[in-house]
Design an enzyme around this catalytic site. Structure first.
Site, PDB file in Angstrom:
ATOM      1  N   GLU A  58      13.452  14.572   9.316  1.00 19.75           N
ATOM      2  CA  GLU A  58      12.341  15.662   9.616  1.00 19.75           C
ATOM      3  C   GLU A  58      12.845  16.784  10.414  1.00 19.75           C
ATOM      4  O   GLU A  58      12.220  17.805  10.164  1.00 19.75           O
ATOM      5  CB  GLU A  58      11.269  14.591  10.350  1.00 19.75           C
ATOM      6  CG  GLU A  58       9.915  15.437  10.344  1.00 19.75           C
ATOM      7  CD  GLU A  58       8.876  14.510  10.823  1.00 19.75           C
ATOM      8  OE1 GLU A  58       7.939  13.979  10.229  1.00 19.75           O
ATOM      9  OE2 GLU A  58       8.861  14.162  12.278  1.00 19.75           O
ATOM     10  N   GLU A 104      14.413  19.169   8.001  1.00 15.88           N
ATOM     11  CA  GLU A 104      13.119  19.754   7.205  1.00 15.88           C
ATOM     12  C   GLU A 104      12.624  21.034   8.011  1.00 15.88           C
ATOM     13  O   GLU A 104      12.495  22.130   7.573  1.00 15.88           O
ATOM     14  CB  GLU A 104      12.222  18.555   6.772  1.00 15.88           C
ATOM     15  CG  GLU A 104      11.106  19.156   5.952  1.00 15.88           C
ATOM     16  CD  GLU A 104      10.178  18.134   5.255  1.00 15.88           C
ATOM     17  OE1 GLU A 104       9.411  18.430   4.711  1.00 15.88           O
ATOM     18  OE2 GLU A 104      10.079  16.807   5.813  1.00 15.88           O
ATOM     19  N   CYS A 137       4.437  10.344  10.136  1.00 13.42           N
ATOM     20  CA  CYS A 137       4.782   8.579  10.272  1.00 13.42           C
ATOM     21  C   CYS A 137       3.453   7.977  10.393  1.00 13.42           C
ATOM     22  O   CYS A 137       3.715   6.662  10.639  1.00 13.42           O
ATOM     23  CB  CYS A 137       6.006   8.539  11.265  1.00 13.42           C
ATOM     24  SG  CYS A 137       5.303   9.507  12.934  1.00 13.42           S
ATOM     25  N   SER A 197       5.359  17.033   6.392  1.00 16.14           N
ATOM     26  CA  SER A 197       6.632  16.522   6.251  1.00 16.14           C
ATOM     27  C   SER A 197       6.925  15.529   5.145  1.00 16.14           C
ATOM     28  O   SER A 197       5.757  14.595   5.111  1.00 16.14           O
ATOM     29  CB  SER A 197       7.456  16.063   7.564  1.00 16.14           C
ATOM     30  OG  SER A 197       8.634  15.475   7.180  1.00 16.14           O
ATOM     31  N   LYS A 255      -0.483   0.352   8.545  1.00 15.52           N
ATOM     32  CA  LYS A 255       1.049   0.079   7.732  1.00 15.52           C
ATOM     33  C   LYS A 255       0.651  -0.912   6.714  1.00 15.52           C
ATOM     34  O   LYS A 255       1.463  -1.010   5.902  1.00 15.52           O
ATOM     35  CB  LYS A 255       1.800  -0.476   8.862  1.00 15.52           C
ATOM     36  CG  LYS A 255       1.970   0.732   9.851  1.00 15.52           C
ATOM     37  CD  LYS A 255       3.086   1.683   9.172  1.00 15.52           C
ATOM     38  CE  LYS A 255       3.665   2.621  10.283  1.00 15.52           C
ATOM     39  NZ  LYS A 255       4.242   3.637   9.834  1.00 15.52           N
ATOM     40  N   GLU A 314      -0.080   1.339   3.836  1.00 10.55           N
ATOM     41  CA  GLU A 314       1.139   2.288   3.454  1.00 10.55           C
ATOM     42  C   GLU A 314       2.111   1.468   2.630  1.00 10.55           C
ATOM     43  O   GLU A 314       2.552   1.858   1.624  1.00 10.55           O
ATOM     44  CB  GLU A 314       1.621   2.595   4.698  1.00 10.55           C
ATOM     45  CG  GLU A 314       2.815   3.746   4.620  1.00 10.55           C
ATOM     46  CD  GLU A 314       3.678   3.921   5.966  1.00 10.55           C
ATOM     47  OE1 GLU A 314       3.924   5.135   6.100  1.00 10.55           O
ATOM     48  OE2 GLU A 314       3.939   3.072   6.810  1.00 10.55           O
ATOM     49  N   GLU A 350       4.133   4.546  -4.287  1.00 13.90           N
ATOM     50  CA  GLU A 350       5.076   5.379  -4.396  1.00 13.90           C
ATOM     51  C   GLU A 350       6.213   4.952  -3.236  1.00 13.90           C
ATOM     52  O   GLU A 350       7.276   5.529  -3.203  1.00 13.90           O
ATOM     53  CB  GLU A 350       5.002   6.890  -3.840  1.00 13.90           C
ATOM     54  CG  GLU A 350       4.456   7.127  -2.684  1.00 13.90           C
ATOM     55  CD  GLU A 350       2.685   7.109  -2.399  1.00 13.90           C
ATOM     56  OE1 GLU A 350       2.315   7.510  -1.236  1.00 13.90           O
ATOM     57  OE2 GLU A 350       2.439   6.294  -3.173  1.00 13.90           O
ATOM     58  N   CYS A 376       0.893   5.158  18.866  1.00 11.62           N
ATOM     59  CA  CYS A 376       1.155   3.830  18.196  1.00 11.62           C
ATOM     60  C   CYS A 376       0.813   2.634  19.212  1.00 11.62           C
ATOM     61  O   CYS A 376       0.455   1.614  18.872  1.00 11.62           O
ATOM     62  CB  CYS A 376       2.482   3.541  17.541  1.00 11.62           C
ATOM     63  SG  CYS A 376       2.619   4.596  16.290  1.00 11.62           S
TER      64      CYS A 376
END
Length: 595
Positions: A280, A283, A301, A321, A360, A363, A368, A512
């Site tokens: 990241e 990037e 994230c 990102s 999560k 996710e 993908e 988190c």
């Protein structure tokens, strides 16, 4: 604001004007019983349990919503008040699915606790509940209206704090209950799976979808090679469940417990957090140097934030990102790099992730997230699920030896990774390495305190060199994220660019450490303490910048080539979608120019 003098149960005290009775009582060490009240939320006075008597008032008042005044005299316990409270609790229990022994909230349920302290036997209360179907439609969250007490906390946190608006009250009177819009179920709502509703629910009406049985099956299957990773924030919350104190960091005991459960190899998501920073950070620096239009670069994230962005701010998708979350990076590496390293057939690897986050679970099932050639992460367990597994296995967690029996190649980490669990932590970690990537030198002081703390939106300017000062912003909680994104979108629409270079967003208040899968009953104050523990862990670690991690250098040398390489992009990066606001279903996929 002036103070007022009041008296509660004969105890005199002085509190600021505007303080509620329930807050004033806490100041003198007195907890007034309640079910709907939560210190983080606006009082709704929905349950009526917190009634008190006020001298001169003809009827009892609700302590959660009644402000104090000069000379007020309050009585919190009397024959009448006990009778009122017992009647209210019995009425709630009469329309409640009293299945305490098998409920996930057993021992943590506020209704159960208050019934016990008031000496109410649920078996002696006539039950008139007409059961409704349980909503199992979501991949992350189960909604059982039969255990709902209509306190409204979940609606308030979903609509007012998170601004997602997935939950509402349906019907009226005795038939009123919490529901999704048009009763279509959680999966067909705007729900982003953040799970904040589960954290604030006082009973077991909302909780994570339990996947522990799938993990037990894998652990007890001799054909499976089962690996596990644990998020940075888990080490600062796990010990709470055994009375080890809020924010106690239990990293080594956590490793020991996982090996005792039977996992073949223990990784640490902190390693892939360091890896995320390298991808990241590269990037972000690349976008700034190239002067790309897709600034600010926004962190990726937090899966609850990503789905929220895809639903409400898809025009900013190309600003986000492309780096996968640390969980998904580790999942991809487990079935590629680790499989090669250990000579294991990747089809035999079963990858488990321990996360503070119900999103999560969503996710890991995104289509993908299979760049390893398999589903990269097979199962996600929340902190609460791991606690249940440890207890089922009879493991005495507080008295475990500190063990470092981990796969070093996928566990070595720096302090930059451990602060990922707190709001502002990803930003601080990224800036530590972004400075190095631009200048070739380390920051003179790696403590970037301007992005720390529990303020909803934080801003900072970090000077990189004479030609570049990075303007950054941090938002935690989706309501704060919405405000920041609206500001950024307006700037882009009006001027063609935003004032910011880099933005961090975490879906959950506190980051988190306050995830939807963390221990029941956590408050913002507890989340702040967990975050402080992670910052202390960062200070205690010998290396504090991701680019100093020797195992990160090794994985690039042996496998990924360099940050941002073609191979790194294939395994560690992703793309996003536009979703329908009403149902959250995919409308189209985004392909951005510089992604």
């Amino acid at each position: 604001m002036s103070n007022v003098n009041i008296e509660i149960n004969g105890i005199k005290t002085e509190v600021p004007q505007g303080t509620t009775i329930i807050e004033a009582a806490k100041k003198i060490g007195l907890n007034i019983p309640t079910l709907c009240y939560h210190e983080d939320l606006k009082p709704t006075a929905a349950c009526g349990v917190c009634v008190v008597e006020i001298e001169g008032s003809p009827t009892p008042k609700r302590a959660c919503s009644t402000p104090v005044w000069e000379g007020m005299k309050v009585k919190t316990n009397s024959k009448m008040l006990r009778s009122i409270r017992k009647t209210v609790i019995e009425m709630i229990l009469s329309n409640h699915d009293v299945a305490c022994p098998t409920c996930v909230a057993n021992g943590k349920c506020e209704l159960q606790n208050i019934a016990y302290t008031m000496d109410i036997d649920p078996a002696a209360v006539p039950n008139i509940l007409v059961k409704r179907p349980v909503d199992y439609s979501s991949v992350s969250i189960i909604r059982d209206v039969n255990k709902c007490i209509n306190c409204g906390r979940c609606i308030q946190v979903c609509n007012d704090v998170q601004t997602v608006n997935a939950l509402t009250f349906a019907e009226r009177g005795f038939d009123a209950h919490v529901d999704t819009v048009l009763s279509l179920g959680m999966s067909s709502s705007a729900c982003v799976n953040c799970g904040q509703c589960t954290v604030y629910c006082p009973t077991g009406a909302l909780h994570e979808k339990d996947d522990t049985e799938r993990v037990w099956d894998a652990l007890l299957d001799p054909e499976k090679h089962v690996v596990v990773q644990e998020a940075p924030s888990i080490r600062a919350s796990l010990g709470e469940e055994w009375g080890m104190g809020v924010g106690a960091v239990t990293t080594a005991k956590m490793y020991t417990a996982l090996k005792m459960l039977g996992f073949d190899s223990v990784f640490d998501t902190n390693f892939s957090a360091d890896l995320t920073i390298m991808e990241e950070g590269t990037e972000v620096v690349g976008r700034i140097v190239a002067g790309t239009k897709n600034l600010p670069c926004i962190t990726s994230c937090s899966p609850g934030w990503i789905k929220f962005m895809e639903t409400y701010f898809p025009r900013l998708a190309c600003n986000v990102s492309t780096a996968k979350s640390p969980q998904q990076m580790m999942g991809a590496l487990a079935k590629t790099y680790y499989a090669e390293l250990k000579g294991i057939d990747p089809s035999k690897i079963f990858s488990v992730s321990i996360m503070p986050c119900t999103a999560k679970k969503f996710e890991c099932q995104r289509e993908e997230m299979a760049d390893s050639g398999y589903q990269d992460v097979d199962v996600v367990l929340t902190t609460r699920e791991l606690v249940r597994m440890i207890n089922e296995a009879g493991i005495d967690f507080p008295n475990l030896p500190d063990n470092q029996d981990v796969c070093l190649e996928l566990s070595e980490h720096t302090g930059a990774a451990t602060i990922f669990g707190a709001t502002g932590g990803v930003m601080e970690a990224a800036l530590r390495s972004a400075y190095y990537l631009v200048t070739g030198n380390d920051l003179p002081d790696v403590n970037i305190t301007a992005v720390r703390g529990m303020e909803g939106v934080k801003e900072a300017a970090v000077k990189i060199n004479d030609d570049l000062t990075l303007k950054v912003a941090v938002a935690h909680g989706l309501g704060n994220a919405r405000k920041l994104m609206e500001k950024i979108q307006k700037q882009i629409d009006e001027t063609g660019k935003s004032e910011y270079h880099f933005v961090e967003v975490m879906a959950c208040p506190g980051g988190c450490v306050g995830g939807g899968g963390q221990p029941f009953g956590s408050s913002l104050a507890m989340r702040a303490r967990r975050g402080q523990s992670l910052y202390q862990d960062d200070r205690d670690l010998p290396k504090r910048c991701s680019h100093h991690n020797p195992m990160i250098a090794k994985i690039y040398q042996d496998f990924l080539e360099k940050p941002g390489s073609h191979k790194a992009h294939k395994l560690l990066h992703t793309h996003y979608y536009k979703r329908e606001q009403f149902k959250g279903q995919v409308v189209e996929s985004f392909k951005c120019e510089d992604h």
